[in-house]
Enzyme design. Sequence first.
Site, short mmCIF file in Angstrom:
data_model
loop_
_atom_site.label_atom_id
_atom_site.label_comp_id
_atom_site.label_asym_id
_atom_site.label_seq_id
_atom_site.Cartn_x
_atom_site.Cartn_y
_atom_site.Cartn_z
N HIS A 1 86.97 3.78 -99.61
CA HIS A 1 86.96 2.32 -99.55
C HIS A 1 87.70 1.96 -98.26
O HIS A 1 88.67 2.63 -97.89
CB HIS A 1 87.74 1.66 -100.67
CG HIS A 1 87.27 1.95 -102.06
ND1 HIS A 1 87.59 3.08 -102.74
CD2 HIS A 1 86.52 1.20 -102.91
CE1 HIS A 1 87.05 3.03 -103.95
NE2 HIS A 1 86.39 1.90 -104.08
N ASP B 1 91.41 2.00 -98.85
CA ASP B 1 92.12 3.27 -99.14
C ASP B 1 92.59 3.89 -97.85
O ASP B 1 93.66 4.48 -97.79
CB ASP B 1 91.22 4.39 -99.73
CG ASP B 1 90.29 3.98 -100.81
OD1 ASP B 1 90.65 3.08 -101.57
OD2 ASP B 1 89.20 4.57 -100.89
N GLU C 1 76.52 0.84 -107.96
CA GLU C 1 77.12 1.75 -108.94
C GLU C 1 77.35 1.01 -110.26
O GLU C 1 78.24 0.18 -110.37
CB GLU C 1 78.45 2.29 -108.40
CG GLU C 1 79.11 3.28 -109.34
CD GLU C 1 80.38 3.88 -108.76
OE1 GLU C 1 80.42 4.14 -107.54
OE2 GLU C 1 81.33 4.08 -109.53
N GLU D 1 77.64 7.09 -112.21
CA GLU D 1 78.89 7.81 -112.51
C GLU D 1 78.91 8.22 -113.99
O GLU D 1 78.68 7.39 -114.87
CB GLU D 1 80.09 6.91 -112.18
CG GLU D 1 81.43 7.55 -112.54
CD GLU D 1 82.63 6.83 -111.95
OE1 GLU D 1 82.54 6.40 -110.79
OE2 GLU D 1 83.64 6.71 -112.65
N HIS E 1 81.03 6.17 -116.33
CA HIS E 1 80.50 4.81 -116.51
C HIS E 1 79.34 4.81 -117.49
O HIS E 1 79.21 3.89 -118.30
CB HIS E 1 80.04 4.24 -115.16
CG HIS E 1 81.15 4.05 -114.18
ND1 HIS E 1 80.95 3.51 -112.93
CD2 HIS E 1 82.46 4.34 -114.26
CE1 HIS E 1 82.10 3.46 -112.29
NE2 HIS E 1 83.03 3.97 -113.07
N ASP F 1 78.54 9.91 -108.90
CA ASP F 1 80.00 10.02 -108.95
C ASP F 1 80.31 10.98 -110.09
O ASP F 1 80.17 10.63 -111.27
CB ASP F 1 80.65 8.65 -109.17
CG ASP F 1 80.96 7.96 -107.84
OD1 ASP F 1 80.54 8.48 -106.78
OD2 ASP F 1 81.63 6.91 -107.87
N ASP G 1 87.87 4.33 -118.36
CA ASP G 1 87.44 5.18 -117.26
C ASP G 1 88.55 6.18 -116.91
O ASP G 1 89.35 5.92 -116.03
CB ASP G 1 87.18 4.23 -116.06
CG ASP G 1 86.18 4.77 -115.07
OD1 ASP G 1 85.50 5.77 -115.38
OD2 ASP G 1 86.07 4.19 -113.98
N ASP H 1 88.20 9.04 -115.59
CA ASP H 1 87.90 9.72 -114.32
C ASP H 1 88.42 11.15 -114.29
O ASP H 1 89.06 11.57 -113.32
CB ASP H 1 88.51 8.94 -113.14
CG ASP H 1 87.72 7.69 -112.81
OD1 ASP H 1 86.58 7.55 -113.28
OD2 ASP H 1 88.25 6.84 -112.06
N ASP I 1 84.55 11.45 -108.08
CA ASP I 1 85.32 10.23 -108.34
C ASP I 1 86.21 10.57 -109.54
O ASP I 1 86.03 10.06 -110.64
CB ASP I 1 84.36 9.06 -108.65
CG ASP I 1 85.08 7.73 -108.62
OD1 ASP I 1 86.33 7.74 -108.54
OD2 ASP I 1 84.41 6.68 -108.68
C1 XLS Z 1 85.48 2.54 -110.43
C2 XLS Z 1 84.45 3.02 -109.54
C3 XLS Z 1 84.83 3.07 -108.07
C4 XLS Z 1 83.60 3.21 -107.22
C5 XLS Z 1 83.81 2.84 -105.79
O1 XLS Z 1 85.40 2.68 -111.64
O2 XLS Z 1 84.02 4.26 -109.99
O3 XLS Z 1 85.74 4.08 -107.83
O4 XLS Z 1 83.09 4.49 -107.29
O5 XLS Z 1 84.23 1.54 -105.64
NI NI Z 2 82.76 5.60 -109.00
NI NI Z 3 84.74 4.82 -112.17
#
Ligand code: XLS
Ligand code: NI
Ligand code: NI
Length: 437
Positions: A101, A104, A232, A268, A271, A296, A307, A309, A339
Amino acid sequence: MREAFPNIKKIKYEGADSRNPLAFKHYNADELVEGKPMKDHLRFACSYWHTMRGNGQEIFGFPTMLRPWEDWSTSIEMALKRVEVFFEFLEKVGIDYYCFHDRDVSPEGATLKESHQNFDIIAAELKKFQDATGKKLLWGTAQLFMHPRYMHGAGTSPNVEVFAFAAAQVKKAMEVTHELGGEGYVFWGGREGYQSLLNTDLKRELDHLAQFLKMAADYKREIGFTGQLMIEPKAKEPMKHQYDTDAATTLNFLRQYDLLKDYSLNLETNHAQLAGHTMQHDMEVAIAADALGSIDANMGDWQLGWDTDQFPTDLYITTHTMLGVLKMGGFTQGGLNFDSKVRRESFEPEDLFHAHIAGMDTFARGLKIAAKIRKDGRIAEFVKDRYSSWDGELGEKIERGEMNFRELEEIALEMGEVHTYKSGRQEYLETIFNESI
Ligand code: XLS
Ligand code: NI
Ligand code: NI
């Protein structure tokens, strides 16, 4: 600068029998699977936000991460130092791509102009390291969810000034992604949704979002950026409801506003799970619409509704994911972007390596198992046979749109009743799947 990971050498493939924790047991970059090197099937990418900016903080706890190179400031000097650390990490772990991003990699300034200037300084540094190492940018994105100005949304904000600000931020992020040779640009609408319908004009917000995305696609053409634009999907978190809920919802939105020609999906795993689906489901939906751009790669925890992750260490998920990727003929501009973040209890720098090795090895195995299932052929054969009644004259005529209800009624009356049924054999197919693992 002194190395950030002085005790870690470049991670090598040592094979399944190795007990070296800092070696690949399955990911062997140049090994051929279905005639193509593993690294080209998998196209791993590392996400800058989790790897470089994750500090382990959550709502009940302060940061836990030990990062000796960090002063945790938002200075330009620190942002530059992070780039160097990041490329050392990419080199040592053997990942060719990364994603970021805007915020970041570079700090937000007091004004948009200052933010742009900061971003330019860091982009030049990223370019320098890309050129020196051959690492590439898979995709870039603009962070349109952290700053308070985006509390009500960005492209769906009820405040037109915020919409304009967000457009300017995306414009810049797309330019930088283009300069860095990015193969894609992602829109994740973290705040594009609602907390309450009492204060929301849903129709107007969706119209605005479509306008926003249309302008982005126009600008992409204007600057000659050839990367793919992707949405996404995510069902919720941070918002109670997000408009890009899942693959099917997002595809419907893109179709309704005639945006499908310019956008594909970045799916993702976690998600898809938040939407109550499996990744396999969302992939099937996207592939059927010829709109799966990138992935992702992570996973959630079925006991939790958010999430998490986590690094993808579930073989069933990676196998299903790679079955989908092989079915669509592989990625073109997409890849597998981790991700994913280390647990806050995994606070040592070394854990960044263990986590990525785990994800890479699990995907390498998923790829090999998927190839084995395809070679075995029994599952594909079964599915083909399950629909074989459609291969006759009647089925073909219906599929070509050459039959009507009157004609079908005639045939059904003649039949009197349906006499041929076949079992779905789910348990048998699940056993074949397990045999391959
Ligand atoms: C958040 C998203 C984010 C996207 C990019 O849940 O996964 O990280 O991948 O903005
Ligand atoms: Ni993501
Ligand atoms: Ni995410």
